[in-house]
Each structure stands twice: as structure tokens, then as C-alpha cells.
Design an enzyme around this catalytic site. Sequence first.
Site, mmCIF file in Angstrom:
data_model
loop_
_atom_site.group_PDB
_atom_site.id
_atom_site.type_symbol
_atom_site.label_atom_id
_atom_site.label_comp_id
_atom_site.label_asym_id
_atom_site.label_seq_id
_atom_site.Cartn_x
_atom_site.Cartn_y
_atom_site.Cartn_z
ATOM 1 C CD GLU A 124 -0.042 3.106 20.284
ATOM 2 O OE1 GLU A 124 -0.285 3.282 19.078
ATOM 3 O OE2 GLU A 124 0.703 2.178 20.702
ATOM 4 C CG HIS A 126 4.970 -6.384 6.322
ATOM 5 N ND1 HIS A 126 3.657 -6.656 6.643
ATOM 6 C CD2 HIS A 126 5.181 -5.083 6.685
ATOM 7 C CE1 HIS A 126 3.094 -5.582 7.156
ATOM 8 N NE2 HIS A 126 3.996 -4.617 7.213
ATOM 9 C CG LEU A 127 11.382 -7.690 8.091
ATOM 10 C CD1 LEU A 127 12.533 -8.674 7.945
ATOM 11 C CD2 LEU A 127 11.606 -6.787 9.311
ATOM 12 C CE1 TYR A 128 6.099 -0.941 4.237
ATOM 13 C CE2 TYR A 128 6.299 -1.378 6.589
ATOM 14 C CZ TYR A 128 5.520 -1.087 5.488
ATOM 15 O OH TYR A 128 4.153 -0.941 5.629
ATOM 16 N NE ARG A 175 -1.475 0.835 3.999
ATOM 17 C CZ ARG A 175 -0.691 1.683 4.655
ATOM 18 N NH1 ARG A 175 -0.663 2.957 4.318
ATOM 19 N NH2 ARG A 175 0.067 1.276 5.655
ATOM 20 C CG ASP A 192 7.052 -2.153 10.248
ATOM 21 O OD1 ASP A 192 8.066 -2.872 10.153
ATOM 22 O OD2 ASP A 192 7.095 -0.911 10.213
ATOM 23 C CB ALA A 236 6.054 2.536 5.053
#
Length: 310
Positions: free
Chosen positions: A66, A253-255, A28, A215, A309
Site C-alpha cells: 500500500e 476510537h474503537l467500533y 459516519r 480506528d 466499517a
Amino acid sequence: MIPGEHYEQQYLDLMRHIWTHGDERTDRTGVGTRSIFGATMRFDLANDSIPLLTTKRVFWKTATREMLWFLTGDTNIRSLVEQKVHIWTDWPLDKYRKETGEDIDRDAFEQRIVEDDQFAKQWGDLGPVYGTQWVNWPRYTPAGEGLYRREEKGINQIKLLIDGLKHNPGSRRHIFTGWNVAELDQMALPPCHKTYQFYVAGGKLSAVLYQRSCDLGLGFAFNVYSAALLVRMIAQQCELEPGELVWNGGDVHLYLNHAELVEEQLSRQPSGQPKFKILRKPESIFHYQIADFKVEDYAPQAHISAPVAV
């Protein structure tokens, strides 16, 4: 998790596997990832254990703020920014830049959020993200002729969960979720850590977190700590001991632009066993404050920065 192995090793092994064997995909954000589908890690929460990564510094107070923000039901970044928490700013900032054409930097944007009520209301809201769904899930009542009216007060899933754990601990319905299909398109970011289920056995409270998207390089460190924090708060409120956190990831995932982060982290060895303390028991889960929590024996290696990202 292999008995006797450091709890963080399973994370590093998963990172190495994804970086080496993951499917390279267009995502995305346009950055691109290496990804696998379906992963599980287990973390023992007994004896004050907390799954803070030790191969890089995790800012646990930021993650705690948070979580406390989620539990208020607030979905505007203003109160976070006032506490110097910047982790949700990128999404409204990106929207503001695109819609106005103003190339404002993050510091200036956050300053306006804090100082200008109308600006914060217009540009600081994230839509009905986690807090809304957790403690104010929309409730509708018939209004005649096939019409429905949204009630001012929605469903507090967290309160219902705790009531259920106290009065019917053996139930298989101790679940809450942020995945409200009707409102996904109104959210700045649909929930990644989307569904939690809880389980009571032997006086201990355990939980499964299902995360649709993870991520692993940046987000996971906060996600797993926050889930463990939530288990500990709920356990205290229900007079139970913390048991185990089971983390399940869908698209993990890993960017591709995180190569330096991945390679640096994989070169490090995990060590140490940080401990987590809750210093008081407030009247409800909605009354904890940042000063109620303490982490001891946490000596992580240096922080590793990487771009988010959006």
C-alpha cells in the site's frame, strides 16, 4: 512509553482506556464507536526496531505494498487487487452496489476490476486520495481574466521533502500532507493519516504523524507500521539513521461491533522485538520494491479478524 516496557503496551493501555472510558458516539458509518480525543504514542526505531503489533498478526507486506502504491501517485485499486491487496476495495464496491443496485460480491467485483479496463477506470478509482496529494498536489497557473489552468504536472511533496532534508536539515518546514481542502469531497475517504513532519538531530531522522481519525482496533496496526516504514526509507535516501516515530491521534476510537477483537487482544501479552531490514538502496524513494524489505524475529499471536466499517 515507560523505559523498559514493551513498545506495544502503550497501545494496549490506550485500547483498554477507550473501551472502558471512551465517549460512546454515533459515527459516519452508523456502527457507533467509543472514542477519546487526543492521544500520543512514541516508538523508538533504532537498532532495526519496527512497531509491528505482536498481540495479533499484522500483514506487513500488504501494508508495504500500500505504501509503495501511495508513492506511485496511483489512486485506482486495480494494481493493488492484482497484488492480492484488498484493503481499499470496500469503498468502490460499496459505491458500485449503491449506484447500480447489483449485489455483487467482492471477489467478482475485483475480478472485473482486473480483467476489464473500462470497468476499472469507471469503478476502481478512489478520487484524489493519498497518492495524488503526496506526489502530484494540484498546481494552477493564471490563464487570464481571473481564470486559472491546472498544470499537467503537480507538486511532488515527497521529492521536495527529501531535497529539503538533504540540503537544509535544520528546517522546521519538513512537512507533507494529504489534506487538500479543495478536493476532500472528491475522495472515497479523506486522509486519516493526514500530516507528517520530520526532524533531524544527531544524524537521526524522526517523524511526527498526526492522524485525524484512527480506528485503533484495525487501522492503527497498518498506520504505525507504514509510518515507520516511510521514516526508514526516507532516512536511507538521506543517509541518516532512523530515530523516533511520534504518533498523534485526534479522534481515536474503537467500533462497537469490535467487542470480540478488543477483548481477545486485551487478554494477550505482547512479546518479542521484530527487526526490519532494507536490503538495498534504490536510486530514489520512488524505486523501492516489495523484495527490498525483510522482517525478522516476528512471531505474533494469531490474527484477529473484524469487519471494516465503510
